[in-house]
Structure formats: C-alpha cells, structure tokens
Write an enzyme that holds these catalytic residues in place. Structure first.
Site, short mmCIF file in Angstrom:
data_model
loop_
_atom_site.label_atom_id
_atom_site.label_comp_id
_atom_site.label_asym_id
_atom_site.label_seq_id
_atom_site.Cartn_x
_atom_site.Cartn_y
_atom_site.Cartn_z
N HIS A 54 -4.92 37.28 -30.67
CA HIS A 54 -6.33 36.96 -30.42
C HIS A 54 -6.50 35.84 -29.39
CE1 HIS A 54 -6.08 33.95 -33.86
NE2 HIS A 54 -6.96 33.30 -33.12
N ASP A 108 -0.43 39.26 -35.55
CA ASP A 108 -1.31 38.62 -34.56
C ASP A 108 -0.47 37.81 -33.54
OD1 ASP A 108 -3.35 37.42 -33.15
OD2 ASP A 108 -4.46 36.77 -34.92
N SER A 111 -4.56 28.22 -33.67
CA SER A 111 -4.14 29.60 -33.52
C SER A 111 -2.98 29.69 -32.54
CB SER A 111 -5.29 30.45 -32.99
OG SER A 111 -6.21 30.70 -34.01
N1 ARG Z 1 -9.92 33.86 -37.85
C1 ARG Z 1 -8.98 33.70 -36.79
C2 ARG Z 1 -9.10 32.35 -36.15
O1 ARG Z 1 -10.17 31.81 -36.03
C3 ARG Z 1 -9.16 34.69 -35.71
C4 ARG Z 1 -8.65 36.00 -36.04
C5 ARG Z 1 -8.95 37.00 -34.97
N2 ARG Z 1 -9.06 38.29 -35.60
C6 ARG Z 1 -10.22 38.95 -35.72
N3 ARG Z 1 -10.26 40.00 -36.48
N4 ARG Z 1 -11.30 38.58 -35.09
O2 ARG Z 1 -8.14 31.80 -35.67
#
Ligand code: ARG
Length: 733
Positions: free
Chosen positions: A89, A227, A654
């Site tokens: 992501h 991811d 992330s």
């Molecule tokens: N919740 C994750 C974060 O803020 C992002 C994950 C991205 N995946 C998604 N399905 N949008 O780091």
C-alpha cells in the site's frame, strides 16, 4: 523442542505474573535509547545494544531504515545492492501509475526478473537519517514566559532560521536539515537526512495478495494480506544521490538487514523502527469530546459519500477503476479509521481516563504557588480552545474533507491558481519557470482524472457541504451559487465543467501557452477553490489557536515535571522512532481468543472469487492447495502469513521492519487492530497489536509464486541463530 519449552514456560508465567502478551507503549527517539530503553529492552530479550541501533560514527541498524517520500511510509534496505522492502500500500500509487487496462500491474503484479526490468518511479524519494542534534536551548534562548504567543513564535522562528542557515552553510554533502518540535513546543531537535531520488520498482504482488481482504479486512485481525513491495535505490557512480539516469547504479548501503527464517513464537521479543506520522497521546478530555461529537462523524460522513460516488464510476469502467484506485484506498483507509477510533474511544471510555489525569494534574498544581504561577492556566486554556472552536469544528472538517480534498479539481485549481500569476511576469525566466511548473501540475493531475467522476464528486460533496453547514461558515462562492445559480450546485457544476479551462487537459495546457489574466480571474473552478482555501486557512489563524498552543505546551511540560520517574516519549511527528514488545495473541471480546499467527489455510477459507476483495487467482490457489512451502514453512509445515505483536506504531510506520532480538528481519509491519483504534490517543496495553506480514510469506510469494529467484539470491537469509535456541525465559522478567 524450543517451541514446546517456551510455550510451557509462558503458560506457567502467565498464572503468576502479568500476561506475557501485554503490549509495550512508547515510540522512542533514537538518541535517547541508551539512556531510557536499553536496559528494559535487554531485559525483554534484546541481544544487542542501543549503539547497535543508533550510532552516528559507525554503521548501525538505523542506516538500513528509510523514510519514504517525506514520511508517508517507512522502508528498509535488505540487500547489499540497495534492495528495499516496504508495503504494497506504500507503493500502491506507483504500481497504479505503471498500470493501464492492457498492462494491469494492480491485478497481475509486477516482478523484475533482472535489474533492467526495474521501473523508475517518478516523484519517489527515500531519506536516510544521518544524525540528530538537540537544539532546544538555542531555539528557546530568547523566549521568555512573559512573551505573547505571537512574540514567542517570532523568537522561535528567527532562532530556527539562524540555526538552519548555519547548518546549510556548513554543508558539503547535500544533506537536508529539518527542525522538529517535540512535546508541544517544549523541545527542538535538528534531523539531518541524506535523500536519494532515483528509486525503481522491483516487485509488487497482485492486489489479490498485497491487498487481500481489501477494505473489509483493513484495520482488522485475523488478516491474510501479503502487504509488501520492493524497490531499489540507485545512486551515481560514487554512491551519492543523483537524479534519475540510465547510467546510475544500485546503491551500496552502509548497512542492510539480514533476514531470519526462524519465524515467531508467542512472547518473542520484537522491535520496530520507522517513521510514525502523528499521535495525540496528550489529548485532553475536551479534545476527545470534540472529536467524538464533531470531527470524527463529519469526516466519516463526507468520506462515505465520496467513496460511494467514486465507486459507482470505478465499477462502470476499468480505466477509471485504475485511475482512482489509490485515491479510493486512501479515502477508505481513514474513513474506516475514524469509525474505529470513535468506537474505541467510547468502548474504552478514554475520556474518563483523561479526566483522571487532568484531575491529578489539577491537584498537583494546586499544591504549590510556584506551580500555580506556571501551570495554573494550562487546563483552562485548553478548555477555552475547545469551547471557542466547537461552533466551527464541523465546518472546518467539511472545508477540508468536502472542500479542499473533496473533488480533485479543487486542490488542482488552488495550485494552478496560485502558480499561474507568474505567467504574467515581466521577467522572461519567471514566465518559463512558471510554464514548466504548471505543465508538471497538469502531468500529475490529468493522469488520474476522469471528468465525469470528478463532476459528480464536486456536485455531491458541495451539495452536502451546503446542506450540512450553516451559511456563515460557508466559503464565499456558495453566495454566488445562491445569487446566480438559484442555490443549485448542479447548475454551478454544469457551467464550471463546461466553461472552466481547468476541467480538461487540452484547455488547461492551451491556457499555459496563451494565458489570459481575465480568464484566470473569471474561472469558476479557480473561484470556488480559492474561496474554499480561504475558509480553510482562515479558521487556523485565530486567538483560539494561541490558547491551544500555550495550553498544551504548559500541560505537557507540567505532566512531565509531575512524574519525574516516568519515562516519557514525545508524540509521533514523522521522525524516526523505535518501539519494542512481545509477539502476542489477545482477547478481542468476552469468550473470544485470537491466535497470534494466521496461515495460508485462512486465505483459502476467505476466498470468494465473486468478491473483488477476496479473489484468489488460480495460480495462487493451486500453489496453496499443493502446500509446496519449501524452506518457508514453519516446523509444522504451515506457511505463516501474518502475525501479531505488542509494539506501538501508527500511520507512517507502514512498511517498517519487524526485527527479532538479534536485529534480523522477521516481518513487515502494515496495520493495527480494530479493537484498539483509539490507540493513537491512548495506548491500550491489553488490546493494542501491530499486524505484520511474516517475511517467509513474502519470500514464498517472490520465489514460488513469481519465480523471481534473482531477488531471493540477493538476500542474506539466516537459518538458525545459535543464541536464539535458548528458552524464551528472559523475555518475561
Ligand atoms: N490500514 C493500513 C494503514 O493505515 C492500510 C492498509 C491498506 N489496505 C487497504 N485495504 N486499504 O497502514
């Protein structure tokens, strides 16, 4: 043997001591690790020293940890040839940028099987942290308690200016110098970075791996998402930063992370380093009240409409789906975040926790006249700020969410409108520079713009803005809508999307070549955008803001003085931090226990090829069914997909590396869990977990699914660390 040993021991311990799986709060700064954390880390099982993590004279782990694009994500160097690992992501926009309906890397993935297949990513950069200097005394040298907030801000700005100039003038390396404020203006540090801008895409799995579970599983456990993505840093022949050039070579890092193939056991020490973006751990009870009543519901409401509007167009057209994929994901991510944050704040009654702290603070202040003199006003100032802004908090949220970042034309028109006056300069150089800047703006904007989608976004969001917000808080262009368009946003939009020169690429580029001041002045998109901008920034320069700044500065200073033996860490602010805590399961609800690992079985259980979020491509399904996990399987023959551990991370982390007690890479952090979504405001020791993808799943995808053995060959894989074979006892004392 090792496995059984530690589980038996942990079972024993949890009867007599606090649960092993308690998460550890704290986003610790690099240069205070030795003083504040080293001992506690070693007592929790860490086998290295603070110097191994952060050492400005020798290569240390921090030299392998990088800030991606100014702090939107974290990444780490994992080979001696500048190979970099981060989340899928985090590179999503780049992967999307290379995609088209004919070459859809979002759907199919992308793996460079040799270096010449790697793709340069326009606009990406990574920064290495060189060192940190404490400049608090110098920044505050001319500040006195008697100063007004304006005087104080001026004194600080001028000191910062002088210090920055000194650093920049003394620089022979092309480094970047950034001053950050900590503890609400009580401390200041200079961060020195070295930034590389030739970054290339090496590997990205298909979305059905990298985003498996989509928005349904986002912010949730159990998770089965791979991811990850891989990039490579390129440098000039001397290993220095250079603009993109075919002749650049893979960067040779000072330090890269080795990869442990050993996996995780419950209770194991883990450490995460990275760039958490922002937390509000000192937020007051009044701040929570305002977030719950006004801010959060506004963001959620407006974003829900934005998402449904985009989705309609994305579902109807593959080209639009690709163009809007990253925008949609970003919008959805924080839409769900704020739903979860409000839920968590209520369920865990965070407001009462905060009130208890404020009560203690009040008593502490009251018990001494000196304290009354210094901190007596702190909480009143904070309360007064929220009282003063309650009337506008909803309108401010709308100005941003429905206005500035609602439809895409708005921010584009703001940027274009502010840059364009340079076209009318007498100075020919300035005219040329302005043309180039505007042309870059067009490149970036039109690539992911679909007029009919944007027009619906504009119409729907502005109509909602007009309906939900009282007229006195609306941007001035709504008055024009009332006067000249019978109060109808649709009518305004009809005219704007047919007449504005900004709404299509041809006319925008034609304007750059033959600009007209009059056209700029009269443009409906520019007019709407500028009035929204004015409303948005107008609300930020206020007396109320001074109350906020002074109140929190004093409150936080006082809180630290009140608890001299407590180890404090400052709120996240996109500077490098280290957090550590044990691998651990948790109980999300009465009678429910969540395991700390997921396996590939879960991928197949969730599989639903009629739902885009849970598609498993045929090839992946075959491989998973065949269970050919090779060296990537755990001792039971399972392939672990994700695991949980009790570290303290937030957005910006992330892509951060998860390291074991020896500093070797075991996973890649990518998310937090639903039950602790209020964690950015108050850390939840029993509930809060980091969700990470197991590095062995990443490698299995690269190796077995994609056949990119060229990548595997570059890595340093550690199969068994002798010291690690000891029972996990030290972890718990
Ligand atoms: N919740 C994750 C974060 O803020 C992002 C994950 C991205 N995946 C998604 N399905 N949008 O780091």
């Amino acid at each position: 043997m090792k496995h059984i040993y530690s589980i038996a021991f942990i079972a024993l311990v949890s009867i007599f001591f606090a649960p092993v799986s308690q998460a550890q709060e704290g986003m610790w700064l690099m240069h205070t690790l030795e003083e504040i954390n080293e001992e506690s880390m070693q007592n929790s099982g860490f086998r290295l020293t603070a110097d191994d993590i952060y050492d400005i004279n020798n290569a240390s782990i921090k030299d392998a940890i990088i800030r991606l694009n100014g702090g939107s994500c974290t990444a780490e160097v994992i080979s001696s040839q500048g190979l970099v690992l981060t989340n899928h992501h985090c590179a999503y926009g780049a992967i999307q940028g290379f995609s088209s309906p004919e070459n859809d890397y979002l759907t199919d993935g992308f793996f460079a099987l040799s270096k010449d297949e790697e793709k340069h990513i326009e606009g990406f950069e990574v920064s290495f942290l060189v060192s940190i200097d404490d400049i608090t005394a110098r920044v505050l040298a001319n500040v006195t308690n008697e100063m007004s907030e304006d005087e104080r801000n001026e004194a600080i700005a001028s000191a910062k200016g002088e210090i920055s100039a000194e650093y920049t003038e003394g620089d022979s390396n092309g480094y970047q110098y950034e001053i950050n404020s900590f503890y609400y203006g009580n401390e200041f540090y200079m961060f020195i970075y070295n930034t590389y801008s030739d970054i290339r895409l090496v590997a990205a799995p298909p979305e059905s791996v990298g985003k498996y579970g989509g928005d349904t599983d986002n912010w949730m456990w159990p998770r089965h998402t791979g991811d990850f993505s891989m990039l490579r840093i390129y440098s000039d022949a001397d290993n220095n930063p250079a603009d993109f050039a075919e002749t650049n070579v893979p960067y040779t890092p000072k330090r890269h992370l080795n990869i442990s193939m050993e996996g995780v056991n419950n209770g194991d020490f883990t450490m995460v380093m990275g760039y958490p973006g922002s937390t509000d751990r000192f937020l007051s009870s009044w701040g929570i009240e305002q977030a719950l009543a006004l801010h959060n519901p506004s963001v959620v409401d407006v974003r829900a409409l934005k998402l449904s509007t985009m989705k309609e167009h994305m579902d109807a057209d593959l080209g639009v789906r690709i163009q809007y994929a990253a925008k949609y994901a970003q919008t959805a991510n924080y839409w769900k975040y704020y739903i979860g944050q409000s839920k968590g704040l209520k369920a865990l009654d965070v407001q009462s926790q905060k009130q208890a702290i404020e009560q203690k603070f009040t008593e502490w202040v009251a018990s001494s006249t000196d304290r009354q003199a210094e901190y007596g006003d702190a909480l009143q100032l904070i309360e007064a700020y929220y009282t003063a802004t309650d009337a506008t908090a909803k309108a401010d949220a709308y100005a941003l969410e429905a206005g500035l970042i609602g439809s895409d034309i708005t921010l584009f028109a703001v940027r274009f409108g502010r840059t364009a006056p340079g076209l009318f300069s007498e100075d020919a150089d300035q005219v040329e520079a302005t043309k180039a800047r505007l042309s870059d703006l067009c490149d970036a904007f039109f690539k992911d713009y679909d007029m009919s989608t944007d027009r619906d976004l504009f119409t729907n969001l502005m109509s909602k803005y007009k309906t939900d917000i009282a007229p006195e808080y609306l941007p001035s262009f709504f008055a024009t809508v009332d006067d000249k368009y019978k109060g109808s946003i649709s009518r305004y939009a009809s005219k704007m999307y047919s007449k504005s020169f900004l709404v299509n690429e041809e006319s925008a580029r034609a304007f750059i070549e033959t600009p007209s001041e009059k056209a700029l002045e009269k443009d409906l998109a520019v007019a709407a955008a500028m009035s929204i901008l004015q409303t948005y920034f107008g609300s930020m320069e206020s007396e109320a803001q001074d109350k906020f700044d002074e109140g929190y500065r004093l409150f936080v200073k006082g809180l630290r003085e009140m608890q001299p033996n407590k180890a404090f860490y400052p709120d996240a602010n996109s500077t490098m931090r280290c957090t550590y805590g044990p691998v651990g399961d948790y109980s999300p609800a009465d009678a429910v226990q969540y395991d700390f690992v997921t396996t590939t079985d879960g991928i197949l259980q969730k599989m639903d090829n009629s739902n885009p979020e849970f598609v498993v491509p045929e090839r992946l399904e075959e491989l998973l069914v065949a269970r050919d996990f090779g060296q990537y399987a755990d001792e039971n023959g399972e392939l672990i997909v994700c695991f949980l551990h009790g570290t303290d991370i937030t957005g910006g982390n992330s892509g951060s590396p998860v390291m074991n007690a020896n500093g070797d890479l075991i996973g890649l952090a990518f998310d937090g869990n639903w039950e602790a979504m209020s964690g950015d405001i108050a850390f939840e020791h029993d509930l809060q977990r980091t969700i990470s993808v197991d590095i062995r799943y990443v490698l299995w995808i690269v190796d077995k699914f994609a056949g990119a053995t060229n990548i595997i060959d570059e890595l340093d894989l550690i199969y068994e660390t002798p010291e690690m074979a000891a029972p996990a006892m030290e972890l718990v004392d």
